[in-house]
Every structure is written in C-alpha cells, then in structure tokens.
Design a protein around this motif. Structure first.
Motif, PDB file in Angstrom:
ATOM      1  N   VAL A  89       0.857  -1.176   0.000  1.00  0.00           N
ATOM      2  CA  VAL A  89       0.000   0.000   0.000  1.00  0.00           C
ATOM      3  C   VAL A  89       0.900   1.235   0.000  1.00  0.00           C
ATOM      4  O   VAL A  89       1.954   1.253   0.638  1.00  0.00           O
TER       5      VAL A  89
ATOM      6  N   ARG B  53       0.620   5.648   0.055  1.00  0.00           N
ATOM      7  CA  ARG B  53      -0.123   6.899   0.130  1.00  0.00           C
ATOM      8  C   ARG B  53       0.865   8.021  -0.175  1.00  0.00           C
ATOM      9  O   ARG B  53       1.951   8.061   0.418  1.00  0.00           O
TER      10      ARG B  53
ATOM     11  N   TRP C 154      -3.603   6.995  -3.639  1.00  0.00           N
ATOM     12  CA  TRP C 154      -3.607   5.711  -2.941  1.00  0.00           C
ATOM     13  C   TRP C 154      -3.272   4.612  -3.945  1.00  0.00           C
ATOM     14  O   TRP C 154      -3.796   4.610  -5.061  1.00  0.00           O
TER      15      TRP C 154
END
Length: 958
Positions: A619, A621, A674
């Motif tokens: 992930v 960001r 994202w």
C-alpha cells in the motif's frame, strides 16, 4: 542516479516481470533483478510502489520504429501525443513529438527521466520528446505508476517513465531495419550503431551511440475506409421538442457550405458551385436536407470531401548522437561526462484553409462569371457569399525542426563512515532545446485584398481594388487578384501573393545541479535500514524570436514570443525500514521552493507485508505535485484560428482567433494518491507471477483554461467576467491583460454577424479537480517446456498486462462533473490490454502479441435515442448512435540468431496488425469540421493497416 544508489547487485534485463517483482525467468535462473522507483535500490518485489519493467528483449521483439511506439501500447499509458495526433497543432511546436501520458492525466503530469535524471522539455508546455533518448543504448524502461514526486520531484503526478541506458556496454553493436505498410507507403528506415571501449587498464570507458530514423509518412489519406464521408451531423429532421435526436453519425455526408472551387451559400443563386476551370454546377442537397443545415447526407456529398489535404501519417527525420566518457580516478571515485545531440524534423499537412460560407464577394467583383450574372442580375447589387476550401492554394503545412543538446558532468563514489558503506553522486546538467516552426499558410490580409478583384479604370484588366484605388498598407503592394470561382483558375503569382511562410524560434533551457547520498545501515535484528537524502537546484527558462510579419494576420501562424524563467530548490529524505511480522516501510519527504509559486511539501509512505511466503501485500499513500509550466505562466499571445458555434446567431458556425495568455499567480497542482496491491508467486508453480494494483489519484487545483466555446457560451448566458475575455478586433498590445479587451461590444446584442475579427482570450487558472481510479493487472509465466513433457523442446514465456479504468472525472466548478472513461472518442477506454506469447527454440525466437481495448461511446453525457427523445441540451445532447466498437490486433515476430566468425547477428521479421483490421468509422463534428480529419480516432485505433519490418542486428565483442 537512482540505479547506483545502495549496496546491491547491478540491474539485469527482465524477460517478463509483473510490476514490482522479478520475472519468472529470473526466478528460474536465480538472477537478482534490481529496479528503481526509489532512491534506495532494492529488488523490485520489495518495493511498495508498482514498477513495470520493459527489457531489451521485450523491445527487440516489438521492433518499433521508435521507443514511443512500444511504450504507448502499454495499458497504463493512454492519451499520449504522437505526430499523427498532433497534426492539427500547427503552431504549438508539438509537430513530430512523441510524448508519454500515464493514466490519461496528461503528458505534463508524467515525469520522463534518463538514467534517473530529468531532461530539458521539448515544448513550452513541458512535454519531453522521447525521440531524444539514445535508442540503441536502452537497457530497460521502468514505469513507476502512482505518485513519485517525493522521490523524483515535480510532475510525477501520474508516475515516472525512466529510460535506463546500458552505460557499461563494451563492444560494437548495431540494428538496421526497414518497414512499410501493406499498401506500400509510410516507408521507414532505422539504423543504430553503438560502440563501447575500455582504456587505461579498465579504469576508463568510452561509449558512443548514433541513431538515424527516417519515416516518409503518408501525405493525403489513401485508404478506402476514409472515403465514406463519415461525420457527426446535425440531424436534418431535428427540431427542439419533436422527439428526434439532435446528432447523427452519418455516412455519405458532407458540409454543403464548402467546395473545392467555391459554392454560393446565400441568395437566389444558392447551391451554385464552381468546378475545374470555373465550370458552373448546381449542387444536389440530397433528400434529407433542410434549409437551416450545413450538412448534406447523400446528394452531392462527395463534392465536399477534402481529406487529402491532411497527412494520414506525418513524416519524420531524426538524427541523434550520444557520447559518454568515464574514468575511475581512485578505486572509490568515478568521474564522467555525457553529451548528446538530437535533431528531429516533423513534416505534415494540416488541411486546406476552409472558409465555411464566410467569403463576402462584392457585386462588382470582376471574376463573377458572366453566365451567373445573366441568370441572377441582382448579384451585381447585393453581391454574394461563398464557401470554399480553396483548392487553388496549397494545403496548410508545417515543418517543425527541433534540436536538443544535453550535457552532463558528474562524479560518484563510495566511502566508509562509522563502519557503514555510503554511496554518493553529484552532477551538473545543461540542456537546450531549440524549436523552429515554419508554416505554409494563407495570409488573411493579402488574401482579402486579392479576393476583392475589380476592373481597372479603363476596364481592360482585372486588378485588386487596393491597386486601383491606392492603399498605404505595405501588404497591398504587388497585389495579384484572386479568382474565387473555380479550381485551377489562379496563377502561381496569385498563389504566391496570398500565401506565406510565418515562422518562429523558441528556445528552452534547463540547468540542474544535484547531490545525493545513500546507504544501508546495519540492523542486527532485521534487514538493513535504507537511507537516502539529497539536494537539487534547477532553473527553467525560455526565450524566443518571431519576425513582425509572422505575429498577426495569418490563418495559421500568428506566433508570439515567450520569455520567462523560474528557479527550483529542493531537498529530500527517503528511508526503508524493516518492521516485525514481515512488514517493510518505505517513506520519503521532499521540500520544494519555487521562485514563482512558493513552497510545497510532497511525501510518500508505503508498506509491504508478507503474510505468507508466496504473497506480498502493498500500500502507498502519497502527495504529489505539478508546477505551472513556462507556457502556463508566461505565454502572451499566438494562438489559432478555428470555428465555434455563435450563440447570438442560433448556433451558426463562426470563425474566431483563440489567444492564450499566461498567469503568474498560478500555484502547483496537488495530487493525493492511494495504491493498494498484491504480488502472488505460488511456490507450487515455479515461474508464475501475478500482480494486481488499485490506484486512486485525486488532483486538486489542476491548471486549465476554459475553451473558447465555453467562454462564449457562458458570456452569452450572462457571465460578465468572461465577456471581458472577448474582443472584436485585434488589440494594439498583445501582451496586455486579456480582460481589458472586452469593453467594445454589447453582451446582449452580441458581436457583428459572422464574428468578423473575433478574438477569444484563454487564461489558465487553478480551478479544476480530477479523480482517476482503476486497476492494473499483470501476469507472467516462463517455463522450459520439458517441465511439461521431456520430449518438448524450447522455452515458453507468457505475459499479460491489462488496465481497467474505473473513473476519470473532471470537475471545473461550472457544470456537472464529467467522466471520460469509456469514451472511445478519446483515449481512455474501460479496458486496455496487451498479451504476449514468446517461444524460444535454439537459435529461433517467435512471438505473438495480442493488443486491444474494449468498446465504448462517443460521449458519456450523450443520450442515445432514435425517436421519442428527451430535450437535447448543452449538457446532454441526444444522438442516434452513441456506440464505438473496441478493437483487437495481432502482431507477429520471428527472429533467427546467426554467427559468422566473431560476429553475432540476428535477422528478424515483424508484422503489426497482421489481419489488416481497418479502424472503426469515427464521426468528427458537428461544430468544427473545417479541416476534416480522416474518419478514424488515430489516438486509439490502428489507422495504417498491416505493416511489415525486416531488420538485422549484429554485435562484435559485446
């Protein structure tokens, strides 16, 4: 430079890697794969940011004429600029450009790097021409999707394209190829030669590369699919409230307001048109014609076709040279210098200058045919109005010469501090891009003088009125009268007087100084802690020169000079930290200070987690930015001549001059991104890799300008501020603020009929927000076939790439947000995919590639209906057929390796669009079809047909 930071093994080419992980082939041979996407280099599958790597073998099997032809096929790339899609941008300096556009967010939001370094832009808008990459030296291409501004700097909103060069190559190698289409046109020649040598006992290295590409292009549109007269017409049966669709894609259609030699569009002689030698004909408007429509369906539709004034494929001439010298002055310090020069010439036809029913002919014009006057004597008093695409003067054309020089000097090395190995590098880069744009275009003033042809005082000779009556205008000198009634009726002298060659020079300069450090700090409990930090200073500047005669008065041209510069100073820190439970953290932060637009902070934080050995979750960001370009801040004029719908005249077509103006108050765009993904490499099936990544990018304060049509429409609706961006005559000072021009007319009554000398000033603001969402898929599999059965020879590799675009919504705060996903009138289809199957057996390599995209529509806001339609509005037009099909193309590649003495070679053959699939019929219109395009979306569909390429590669001592 990113690839050399960190204490890991050097990068190797990949056969077929899923994003951000080594290929199955690499796993099979235990080869360590290193990719960038970070200033701290580690194996790609360790990184949270998805990275797709294209290897040398991938590029060779595609055998593209240039690198952009391959990159633009990748699913994550959409809406890139090519010479064919830039053909209408005659004055923009974009002719001949190949740019890369990730996520369809704009080429100016994709950062292009060479070996991790920026390169000077090729246009004021900030686009980088990928033609300037030394193509014979490319070792791999890395595509970092998702935000990367904290790592690499501004403009990486959609991601980074990093071209990695083989800087350590030794030996001699070359690649010679020739290609053409199945129709015998678009002949293309390509040659690259590379040589690398060591000296001084291996401490020094010299690398040289040269590239020549010549593409003859296709002038005109010699394809059967382009001869059907396919346009988006205003439905002749439509009237507000009658239930009929307003728009109608139609075959055998054409504008009845233009013909090659002129057509009368008003009065009792309406429909009279003039052919070869001035022969008088009467136009058949067809059965579907209505008196208020410019469109004919059926009838004499073929009389209105003039697509052969356009290049189906622009011609290109490219020459490039690259040299690199490096030397190890100590065991821990290497110094180097690089120099490159690229010369690119783009040649294209941009369409005949079309006057859609707006040529005013006075009643005493000496060229009005006597037979026409005899039949309609009232013309002698009232005059008449013609429409024409003026076949007697050449099609508008451009020659765009771009010369790019790039120089880099630097040093790199390593040292030990506190029992830790450190790597450092520093460099200075100087880049200059010189762009010379030269056009062939009619001049508004001289053509107006020439068309106003009368008899001289004693009625013995046809002359220009300005000649007979006298004029102080220097442009009136030597006026040669122009006959507007027919084809082949004007002399070369008349053509020379009406036509001209406006030109401009634009210079861009980029200077960069940078210093970087990186290390891996020992961690006794987990993996080493990666750390990188550095500083960079950059200056971007532009200047130009346009001769006075080229600044105003042209149908195509009207160049302006742009001057300006800004400075950028920034520093960054990046780290990789291993955490318990198989979790890794990667983070970066960058502080950037712009001399024009202030300070901004970008950052990235990412995690990867291995819940089991076969599965990695990731992930990211990030906050990313794009700074205003030189064009958006400093441009002060220029622009284009085009057509729009005049709301004061019921939507009738009108000509206008669009003039861009810069805005020094612009701020950097900010994007929040994202990325969620997984990488799966099942241990029970060695050689298989799968990755899935979801992206969500929100851009706020996006820089954009309202279109001329929007400005005019909203002024008509009552927006007084936008009315101030409209003027009815040329201002005396183009550099003055545009809003001072709008006080010379009344918004209620509108401008004079026909928008004579109508100007619209477009100014960029930070007022648009955009959101792009989608999913990337990649799967690869490589195996020796004897794993399946001992008797099967050879090696098979499979690779599939696909992107499912979910949303690309733009909100400008003035109307309902619009989502362009699935609009096949553009480039962002719902699905785009590319699948390859490669089989290697001894000296043979065979590959099949399938590439394509899904079906879509013209516009998501259109309402499709054939009867009982709702009201057609500006936001929701009704249309009879909103469908555009998808496409699937098959390419084939065959190569045979050879060896003759000490020379290794390979002959290869490639065929693209193997089944010669025509592009889907595409209806341009209905507003601006003044310079018709071929009826195909060349930014999406294959428009050339089947094409072949044969070539020879060789290497000696490499």
């Amino acid at each position: 430079m990113a690839m050399q930071l960190g204490a890991v093994a050097p990068a190797h080419a990949q056969e077929a890697p899923p994003p951000g992980q080594p290929s199955a082939a690499a796993q099979a041979v235990s080869e360590e794969i290193t990719v960038t996407g970070s200033r701290i280099v580690r194996n790609g599958y360790d990184m949270p940011t998805p990275v797709t790597v294209i290897s040398t073998k991938d590029l060779q099997a595609s055998a593209p004429a240039n690198i952009a032809d391959y990159v633009n096929q990748l699913p994550a790339v959409s809406g890139s600029g090519t010479p064919a899609t830039n053909i209408r941008g005659l004055t923009s300096g974009a002719a001949g450009l190949n740019t890369v556009n990730l996520r369809n967010l704009g080429s100016n939001r994709t950062l292009v790097l060479i070996d991790g370094h920026r390169t000077v832009a090729s246009t004021l808008a900030g686009a980088v021409d990928t033609n300037l990459v030394p193509q014979g030296l490319i070792k791999s291409v890395e595509i970092v999707t998702g935000g990367a501004s904290a790592v690499y700097g501004s403009d990486a909103v959609a991601g980074v394209i990093n071209y990695i060069l083989d800087r350590d190559y030794t030996g001699i190698k070359g690649d010679l190829s020739y290609g053409q289409t199945t129709y015998g046109d678009d002949n293309t020649y390509r040659a690259t030669l590379t040589a690398g040598f060591k000296f001084a006992g291996g401490r020094g290295h010299i690398l040289l590369n040269g590239t020549i590409v010549q593409r003859n292009g296709i002038y005109g549109v010699p394809r059967d699919w382009a001869r059907n007269g396919y346009y988006m017409t205003q439905n002749p049966a439509y009237a507000p409230g009658n239930g009929q669709p307003q728009y109608m894609p139609s075959a055998h259609a054409g504008l009845n307001s233009v013909t090659a030699g002129g057509i009368v569009v008003n009065g009792p002689a309406r429909g009279t048109y003039f052919g070869q030698g001035g022969v008088i004909n009467h136009y058949n408007y067809g059965e579907n014609y209505t008196a208020n429509s410019e469109w004919t369906i059926g009838g004499d539709w073929q009389v209105n076709q003039h697509i052969n004034g356009t290049s189906l494929q622009p011609a290109e001439r490219m020459r490039g040279a690259y040299g690199r010298l490096s030397y190890d002055i100590t065991d821990g310090i290497n110094v180097y210098a690089e120099a490159s020069y690229n010369r690119s010439l783009g040649l294209s036809w941009g369409g005949y200058q079309t006057d859609r029913g707006n040529i005013a002919i006075k009643g005493d014009n000496a060229f009005i045919p006597a037979a026409l006057l005899a039949q309609y004597p009232g013309i002698a008093t009232a005059g008449l109005t013609l429409g024409s695409y003026n076949l007697d003067y050449p099609t508008r054309s451009s020659a765009n010469l771009r010369q790019v020089q790039r120089y880099v000097v630097g040093a790199e090395g390593s040292f030990d501090l506190l029992s830790t190995d450190w790597h450092w590098d520093t460099y200075y880069q100087h880049g200059v891009s010189k762009n010379h744009v030269s056009l062939i275009s009619p001049n508004r003033v001289t053509l107006g003088y020439a068309r106003d042809a009368v008899w001289n005082a004693d009625h013995t000779q046809i002359v220009c009125r300005v000649t007979r009556d006298g004029s102080a205008d220097p442009l009136a000198k030597g006026c040669v009268p122009w006959n507007s009634f027919g084809v082949g009726v004007n002399s070369p002298a008349a053509v020379d007087y009406a036509m001209g060659n406006p030109w401009t020079n634009q210079r861009l300069q980029q200077d960069v100084e940078a210093l970087n450090f990186s290390t891996n700090i020992a961690n006794p409990w987990l993996k080493p802690i990666g750390l990188a930090f550095g500083v960079e200073h950059r200056r971007e500047a532009t200047s130009g020169y346009t001769p006075d005669f080229a600044k105003t008065g042209w149908y195509s041209g009207n160049f302006s000079d742009t001057f300006g510069h800004y400075n950028v100073t920034e520093g960054y820190v990046e780290t990789d930290v291993s955490l318990p439970f198989n979790i890794d953290f990667n983070g970066a932060v960058r502080l950037t200070s712009y001399s024009q637009s202030g300070r901004v902070v970008t950052w990235k934080t990412g995690f990867t987690w291995n819940p089991i050995s076969d599965l990695r979750l990731r992930v990211v960001r990030s906050r990313d930015i794009r700074a205003p370009s030189l064009s958006e801040m400093f441009v002060t004029g220029g622009g284009n001549t085009n057509a729009l719908a005049n709301p004061w005249a019921g939507g009738a077509s009108a000509r206008f001059r669009g003039v861009p103006q810069g805005n020094l108050n612009l701020k950097p765009e900010k994007a929040d991104t994202w990325d969620f993904g997984l990488v799966y490499r099942p241990s029970f099936l060695p050689g298989l890799g799968l990755s899935i990544d979801y992206y969500d990018i929100k851009v706020n304060g996006e820089i954009a300008s309202l279109s001329a049509q929007n400005i005019v429409d909203r002024c008509y609706e009552g927006n007084e501020d936008l009315c101030k961006q409209i003027a009815l005559s040329m201002p005396s000072n183009l550099a003055a603020p545009a809003y001072s021009y709008g006080n010379n007319w009344n918004r209620t009554t509108g401008p004079v009929p026909g928008f004579a000398d109508f100007w619209v000033y477009t100014i960029p603001y930070n007022y648009v927000s955009e959101r792009a969402r989608g999913i990337d898929f990649e799967v690869s599999y490589l195996t020796p076939l004897d794993r399946i059965a001992e008797s099967l020879p050879g090696t098979l590799s499979l690779r599939g790439l696909a992107t499912r675009a979910i949303e690309d919504t733009t909100n400008n705060g003035t109307q309902a947000p619009t989502d362009i996903v699935g609009q096949n009138s553009g480039s962002l289809t719902k699905w785009k995919y590319r699948v390859t199957a490669n089989y290697t057996l001894d000296e043979w390599t065979m590959q099949l590639t399938g590439r394509g995209f899904s079906a879509g529509v013209y516009d998501n806001t259109y309402v499709q209906c054939t009867s009982g339609c709702p009201a057609s509005t500006a936001l929701h037009r009704t249309i009879s057929d909103n469908h555009l099909p998808g496409a699937f193309y098959v390419d084939a590649y065959l190569a045979r390796r050879l060896k003759l003495g000490g020379v290794e070679g390979e002959v290869y053959f490639q065929a693209t669009n193997l089944f010669n699939r025509d592009p889907a019929p595409f209806a341009f219109g209905p507003s601006d079809t003044s310079s018709p395009e071929p009826s195909a979306n060349r930014g999406l569909y294959d428009y050339l047909g089947r094409a072949f390429r044969i070539g020879l590669r060789f290497s000696l001592g490499g």
